[in-house]
Motif scaffolding. Structure first.
Motif, PDB file in Angstrom:
ATOM      1  N   ILE A   1      46.657  48.745  59.745  1.00 39.67           N
ATOM      2  CA  ILE A   1      46.492  48.095  58.556  1.00 39.67           C
ATOM      3  C   ILE A   1      46.237  49.031  57.422  1.00 39.67           C
ATOM      4  O   ILE A   1      45.618  49.868  57.601  1.00 39.67           O
ATOM      5  N   ASN A   2      47.418  48.922  56.404  1.00 39.19           N
ATOM      6  CA  ASN A   2      47.407  49.907  55.150  1.00 39.19           C
ATOM      7  C   ASN A   2      45.991  49.114  54.215  1.00 39.19           C
ATOM      8  O   ASN A   2      46.423  48.267  54.073  1.00 39.19           O
ATOM      9  N   VAL A   3      45.401  49.873  53.826  1.00 37.53           N
ATOM     10  CA  VAL A   3      44.302  49.281  52.572  1.00 37.53           C
ATOM     11  C   VAL A   3      44.404  50.154  51.419  1.00 37.53           C
ATOM     12  O   VAL A   3      44.341  51.415  51.479  1.00 37.53           O
ATOM     13  N   ALA A   4      44.545  49.241  50.379  1.00 42.03           N
ATOM     14  CA  ALA A   4      44.654  50.188  49.056  1.00 42.03           C
ATOM     15  C   ALA A   4      43.391  49.438  48.345  1.00 42.03           C
ATOM     16  O   ALA A   4      43.205  48.058  48.359  1.00 42.03           O
ATOM     17  N   ALA A   5      42.596  50.201  47.403  1.00 41.12           N
ATOM     18  CA  ALA A   5      41.598  49.585  46.791  1.00 41.12           C
ATOM     19  C   ALA A   5      41.522  50.273  45.418  1.00 41.12           C
ATOM     20  O   ALA A   5      41.680  51.466  45.322  1.00 41.12           O
ATOM     21  N   GLU A   6      41.481  49.331  44.413  1.00 41.42           N
ATOM     22  CA  GLU A   6      41.600  49.927  42.974  1.00 41.42           C
ATOM     23  C   GLU A   6      40.072  49.507  42.440  1.00 41.42           C
ATOM     24  O   GLU A   6      39.507  48.454  42.500  1.00 41.42           O
ATOM     25  N   GLU A   7      39.451  50.599  42.012  1.00 37.39           N
ATOM     26  CA  GLU A   7      38.069  50.369  41.029  1.00 37.39           C
ATOM     27  C   GLU A   7      38.277  49.476  40.083  1.00 37.39           C
ATOM     28  O   GLU A   7      38.921  49.748  39.446  1.00 37.39           O
ATOM     29  N   ILE A   8      37.389  48.730  40.031  1.00 35.19           N
ATOM     30  CA  ILE A   8      37.336  47.558  38.783  1.00 35.19           C
ATOM     31  C   ILE A   8      36.035  47.553  38.040  1.00 35.19           C
ATOM     32  O   ILE A   8      35.582  46.602  37.487  1.00 35.19           O
ATOM     33  N   THR A   9      35.191  48.538  38.296  1.00 40.20           N
ATOM     34  CA  THR A   9      33.768  48.722  37.841  1.00 40.20           C
ATOM     35  C   THR A   9      33.786  48.436  36.176  1.00 40.20           C
ATOM     36  O   THR A   9      33.192  47.719  35.697  1.00 40.20           O
ATOM     37  N   GLU A  10      34.849  49.276  35.605  1.00 33.55           N
ATOM     38  CA  GLU A  10      34.895  49.324  34.238  1.00 33.55           C
ATOM     39  C   GLU A  10      35.192  47.883  33.799  1.00 33.55           C
ATOM     40  O   GLU A  10      34.655  47.357  32.691  1.00 33.55           O
ATOM     41  N   ARG A  11      36.142  47.300  34.377  1.00 38.67           N
ATOM     42  CA  ARG A  11      36.729  46.071  34.059  1.00 38.67           C
ATOM     43  C   ARG A  11      35.797  45.078  34.178  1.00 38.67           C
ATOM     44  O   ARG A  11      35.491  44.240  33.303  1.00 38.67           O
ATOM     45  N   LYS A  12      35.043  45.083  35.169  1.00 42.70           N
ATOM     46  CA  LYS A  12      33.915  43.949  35.439  1.00 42.70           C
ATOM     47  C   LYS A  12      33.032  44.381  34.607  1.00 42.70           C
ATOM     48  O   LYS A  12      32.166  43.225  33.897  1.00 42.70           O
ATOM     49  N   ARG A  13      32.635  45.526  33.982  1.00 42.11           N
ATOM     50  CA  ARG A  13      31.722  45.775  32.982  1.00 42.11           C
ATOM     51  C   ARG A  13      31.876  44.980  31.738  1.00 42.11           C
ATOM     52  O   ARG A  13      31.352  44.627  31.006  1.00 42.11           O
ATOM     53  N   VAL A  14      33.515  45.514  31.323  1.00 41.60           N
ATOM     54  CA  VAL A  14      33.994  44.830  30.155  1.00 41.60           C
ATOM     55  C   VAL A  14      33.737  43.163  30.156  1.00 41.60           C
ATOM     56  O   VAL A  14      33.389  42.623  29.246  1.00 41.60           O
ATOM     57  N   GLU A  15      34.240  42.707  31.219  1.00 47.14           N
ATOM     58  CA  GLU A  15      34.250  41.266  31.603  1.00 47.14           C
ATOM     59  C   GLU A  15      32.904  40.882  31.449  1.00 47.14           C
ATOM     60  O   GLU A  15      32.805  39.524  30.793  1.00 47.14           O
ATOM     61  N   ALA A  16      31.556  41.410  32.143  1.00 51.89           N
ATOM     62  CA  ALA A  16      30.387  40.980  31.715  1.00 51.89           C
ATOM     63  C   ALA A  16      29.947  40.976  30.554  1.00 51.89           C
ATOM     64  O   ALA A  16      29.387  40.148  30.056  1.00 51.89           O
ATOM     65  N   ALA A  17      30.336  42.083  29.860  1.00 54.16           N
ATOM     66  CA  ALA A  17      29.836  42.348  28.315  1.00 54.16           C
ATOM     67  C   ALA A  17      30.512  41.245  27.511  1.00 54.16           C
ATOM     68  O   ALA A  17      30.125  40.483  26.622  1.00 54.16           O
ATOM     69  N   LEU A  18      31.810  40.991  27.624  1.00 51.66           N
ATOM     70  CA  LEU A  18      32.785  39.770  26.910  1.00 51.66           C
ATOM     71  C   LEU A  18      31.851  38.461  27.342  1.00 51.66           C
ATOM     72  O   LEU A  18      31.787  37.529  26.180  1.00 51.66           O
TER      73      LEU A  18
END
Length: 465
Positions: free
Chosen positions: A131-148
């Motif tokens: 199985i090939n696994v690709a992972a994109e970090e979304i820490t900043e996106r979630k921080r922005v979403e939480a702030a929004l």
């Protein structure tokens, strides 16, 4: 024996979908090392055959520490999720996308998150070999979403706390949110999409202009402002100052609208009341000036000299001033007859304590009646103090009034007694003109002034509205 040992050693090396060790595929290894996202290759039994440095950020274990070890050994908290995904892919052969995982590092100060994508790799015989696994970090996106999200919650809380109707719309004007006051005012249940168009509540007379201006604002991206009447749950229209402000992104493109409706019905009522007061004041001022001019003219006609004119005119203006004070006290709505009698008798009662007796039921007089009756009472009191019951030590004045039960007419009776004998005057002065002509004509009433030897009597009746 040497050949078999060599084959076993090669079997222990991690392989790719080509079946060759990664170390023998420089291009593939370069992709792993330089990719901006996390990458890994797992065997069907959930062992790491390859992983790049970025993906090791999830748990903090080195690349070498992952190779050949299972997911449960490296990230035990994620083991059940990963094993379930792997089992699903092995059973269905379908990829799995959009699985969010959280960081597992013990030294992690802040929460970190990744979105992962899982794709099966098949061998020459079409069997899944990994199985090939690709992972994109979304820490900043979630921080922005939480702030929004926090910002939106704060906005909604603020919008619900202000006494205005507030809504939000997309760039095309489609409303997607109203505050609580909107539902309270319209009576539509919260969340009911029937309320999602403020134009349906507009006064029909304003609808075309409002739609035209709103359409223009949407086209130009300019603020919208109009005074509009909105229908409430009580079935009544109330005036609102309506504003809609565009929100723009960093490229100055409108992405949302915020609309507010401010209830200005109380402001309108105050403005109308002020206009009424101004009109009423203008009317009363003209009437008062007419009375003053009549007093000045009549006083001049009956005064013997300038000094007498000045004294009489000043006294009569003072009587009008007492009337004016009573009217101002009640915003020119009127004054009670008892207060009027008290105000006009006060200058004479101070020197004749207990000799003026006034009584009658509560009666509220209109402004015109206050001014004219005030003048009549002043003239009667002045005459009584100079020639009648109040000019000697024993006389007294009785003032009585009543209201008819059937005709609503006010009847006033002035009677003097105990004073010197009264003789009819040789000439008729201003007081006579006021009592016998001006007051009856102004109040559409009738009266009689009698100079009997026992004392002056005056009766007057008029319709009380």
């Amino acid at each position: 024996m040497a050949d078999e040992a060599d084959r076993n050693a090669k079997a222990d090396q991690p392989t790719s979908l080509t079946g060759l060790p990664f170390a023998q595929q420089p291009a593939l290894q370069l992709i792993y090392d330089t990719a901006p996202i996390g990458l890994a290759f797992l065997s069907p039994d959930c062992r790491y055959l390859q992983i790049n440095q970025r993906l090791t950020e999830i748990c903090g274990i080195s690349v070498e520490g992952h190779l050949g070890r299972t997911v449960r050994e490296c990230v035990p908290a994620l083991a059940e999720t990963v094993e379930a995904i792997m089992a699903s892919i092995m059973a269905t052969g379908e990829p799995v996308a959009g699985i969010e995982v959280a960081g597992q590092r013990p030294d992690q100060i802040e929460d970190r998150a990744w979105i992962t994508y899982w794709h099966p790799v098949r061998g020459p015989d079409r069997e899944i070999v990994g199985i090939n696994v690709a992972a994109e970090e979304i820490t900043e996106r979630k921080r922005v979403e939480a702030a929004l999200l926090a910002s939106e919650r704060q906005f909604h809380t603020l919008a619900d706390s202000i006494p205005q109707l507030v809504w939000m719309a997309e760039a095309d004007g489609a409303i997607f949110w109203f505050n609580g006051h909107w539902y309270d005012y319209t009576g539509v249940p919260a969340g009911d999409t029937r309320a999602h168009d403020w134009q349906t509540l507009l006064d029909p007379a304003l609808l075309l202009d409002a739609r035209r201006c709103w359409t223009q604002s949407l086209q130009d991206g300019t603020a919208f402002e109009m005074e509009l009447s909105l229908l409430g749950k009580d079935g009544k229209y109330r005036p609102f100052l309506t504003r809609a402000i565009p929100l723009r992104d960093t490229t100055s493109t409108v992405y949302r609208w915020i609309g507010t409706h401010i209830d200005i019905s109380e402001q309108r009522r105050r403005e109308e009341h002020i206009r009424f007061i101004i009109d009423e004041l203008s009317h009363r001022t003209k009437n008062l000036l007419a009375v003053v001019m009549a007093v000045a003219n009549q006083t001049a006609q009956h005064a013997g000299d300038v000094g007498q004119y000045q004294m009489r005119f000043s006294e009569r203006l003072q009587a009008l001033a007492h009337c004016h004070d009573l009217l101002v006290k009640d915003n020119w709505h009127g004054a009670s007859l008892r207060d009027l009698v008290s105000a006009q008798m006060r200058p004479f009662g101070e020197t004749n304590a207990g000799r003026i007796d006034a009584a009658g039921p509560p009666v509220i007089l209109k402004p015109d009646a206050v001014q004219h009756l005030g003048l009549a009472l002043h003239e009667l009191a002045t005459n009584a103090s100079k020639h009648g019951a109040l000019s000697g030590p024993q006389g007294e004045v009785l003032i009585r009034w009543q209201v008819g039960e059937t005709d609503n007419r006010v009847r006033i009776h002035w009677r003097e007694q105990g004073g010197p004998p009264v003789a009819p005057p040789q000439r008729r002065g201003f007081g006579h003109v006021v009592i016998e002509q001006i007051v009856p004509r102004a109040l559409n009433g009738s009266g009689k002034l009698d100079f009997s030897p026992a004392g002056v009597n005056w009766t007057f009746k008029f319709l009380h509205h």
